[in-house]
Write a protein that holds these residues in place. Structure first.
Motif, PDB file in Angstrom:
ATOM      1  N   GLU A  38       0.822  -1.212   0.000  1.00 35.99           N
ATOM      2  CA  GLU A  38       0.000   0.000   0.000  1.00 35.99           C
ATOM      3  C   GLU A  38       0.855   1.260   0.000  1.00 35.99           C
ATOM      4  O   GLU A  38       0.568   2.214  -0.718  1.00 35.99           O
ATOM      5  CB  GLU A  38      -0.959  -0.007   1.189  1.00 35.99           C
ATOM      6  N   LEU A  39       1.913   1.266   0.789  1.00 38.25           N
ATOM      7  CA  LEU A  39       2.785   2.433   0.829  1.00 38.25           C
ATOM      8  C   LEU A  39       3.494   2.628  -0.508  1.00 38.25           C
ATOM      9  O   LEU A  39       3.660   3.764  -0.968  1.00 38.25           O
ATOM     10  CB  LEU A  39       3.782   2.319   1.978  1.00 38.25           C
ATOM     11  N   VAL A  43      -0.515   4.917  -0.799  1.00 36.47           N
ATOM     12  CA  VAL A  43      -1.516   4.993   0.269  1.00 36.47           C
ATOM     13  C   VAL A  43      -0.759   5.245   1.569  1.00 36.47           C
ATOM     14  O   VAL A  43       0.136   4.491   1.927  1.00 36.47           O
ATOM     15  CB  VAL A  43      -2.344   3.685   0.345  1.00 36.47           C
ATOM     16  N   ARG A  44      -1.105   6.303   2.285  1.00 33.30           N
ATOM     17  CA  ARG A  44      -0.313   6.731   3.436  1.00 33.30           C
ATOM     18  C   ARG A  44      -1.061   6.710   4.771  1.00 33.30           C
ATOM     19  O   ARG A  44      -0.437   6.702   5.814  1.00 33.30           O
ATOM     20  CB  ARG A  44       0.172   8.165   3.224  1.00 33.30           C
ATOM     21  N   VAL A  73       9.520   1.795   7.968  1.00 33.31           N
ATOM     22  CA  VAL A  73       8.454   2.789   7.811  1.00 33.31           C
ATOM     23  C   VAL A  73       8.745   3.943   8.757  1.00 33.31           C
ATOM     24  O   VAL A  73       9.303   3.739   9.846  1.00 33.31           O
ATOM     25  CB  VAL A  73       7.085   2.150   8.175  1.00 33.31           C
ATOM     26  N   GLU A  74       8.379   5.155   8.342  1.00 34.80           N
ATOM     27  CA  GLU A  74       8.434   6.282   9.264  1.00 34.80           C
ATOM     28  C   GLU A  74       7.071   6.955   9.305  1.00 34.80           C
ATOM     29  O   GLU A  74       6.347   6.976   8.317  1.00 34.80           O
ATOM     30  CB  GLU A  74       9.533   7.276   8.897  1.00 34.80           C
ATOM     31  N   TYR A  87       2.036   7.452   6.961  1.00 31.10           N
ATOM     32  CA  TYR A  87       3.187   6.559   6.964  1.00 31.10           C
ATOM     33  C   TYR A  87       3.910   6.643   5.625  1.00 31.10           C
ATOM     34  O   TYR A  87       3.286   6.751   4.572  1.00 31.10           O
ATOM     35  CB  TYR A  87       2.732   5.130   7.252  1.00 31.10           C
ATOM     36  N   HIS A  88       5.233   6.577   5.698  1.00 32.03           N
ATOM     37  CA  HIS A  88       6.086   6.640   4.507  1.00 32.03           C
ATOM     38  C   HIS A  88       7.156   5.566   4.619  1.00 32.03           C
ATOM     39  O   HIS A  88       7.634   5.268   5.711  1.00 32.03           O
ATOM     40  CB  HIS A  88       6.753   8.009   4.396  1.00 32.03           C
TER      41      HIS A  88
END
Length: 150
Positions: A38-39, A43-44, A73-74, A87-88
């Motif tokens: 998703e990321l 999608v965040r 992830v951050e 989330y990124h």
């Protein structure tokens, strides 16, 4: 890509020393790779990730937390009132793109008569080559022999 974090998780796994086993310990659970998918697709936000993966909210929160602790992830604030985060992927997370792509390619080839999705690259359908290639000689890496790192 090189990892930018200063400390790596370095998971301990039983059996033969193996980076694949260590990676699976961190991202081998279904929800982890679906979060990364998703990321990668842009999608965040938590609610959208939950909707698109079908993950139970408590499991999703736990997986996101574990991926954040491992540097995959951050979390970034996008609202102070109320406090909200998105989330990124880090460099380590983006380096999982070939893994997700390879799984999608395998699933499309071996699980479906007609794949449920096709990938597009710019304005055309992309045929993805997921064959590993040796960086030293350029040949397909179809036979590998493990040797302990010294």
């Amino acid at each position: 890509m090189a990892q930018t974090e200063t400390t790596k998780p370095n998971p301990t796994v039983p059996g033969r020393p193996c980076p694949a086993a260590g990676a699976l310990r961190l991202v081998g659970e279904k929800w982890s790779l679906l979060i990364v998918r998703e990321l990668l697709l842009g999608v965040r936000r938590f609610d959208a990730i939950a909707r698109n993966t079908g993950a139970p909210r408590d499991r999703l929160a736990a997986r996101l937390r574990a991926l954040e602790e491992a540097g995959v992830v951050e979390r970034r604030a996008y609202s102070e009132r109320p406090p909200r985060h998105e989330y990124h992927l880090t460099d380590a997370g983006r380096d999982l793109a070939p893994v997700v792509t390879a799984l999608a390619h395998w699933g499309s080839t071996w699980l479906y008569d007609e794949p449920p999705v096709v990938f597009h690259h710019r304005d055309h359908v992309a045929a993805l080559d997921t064959t590993p290639t040796c960086t030293a000689c350029g040949s397909p890496a179809d036979h590998l022999t493990p040797h302990p790192h010294s």
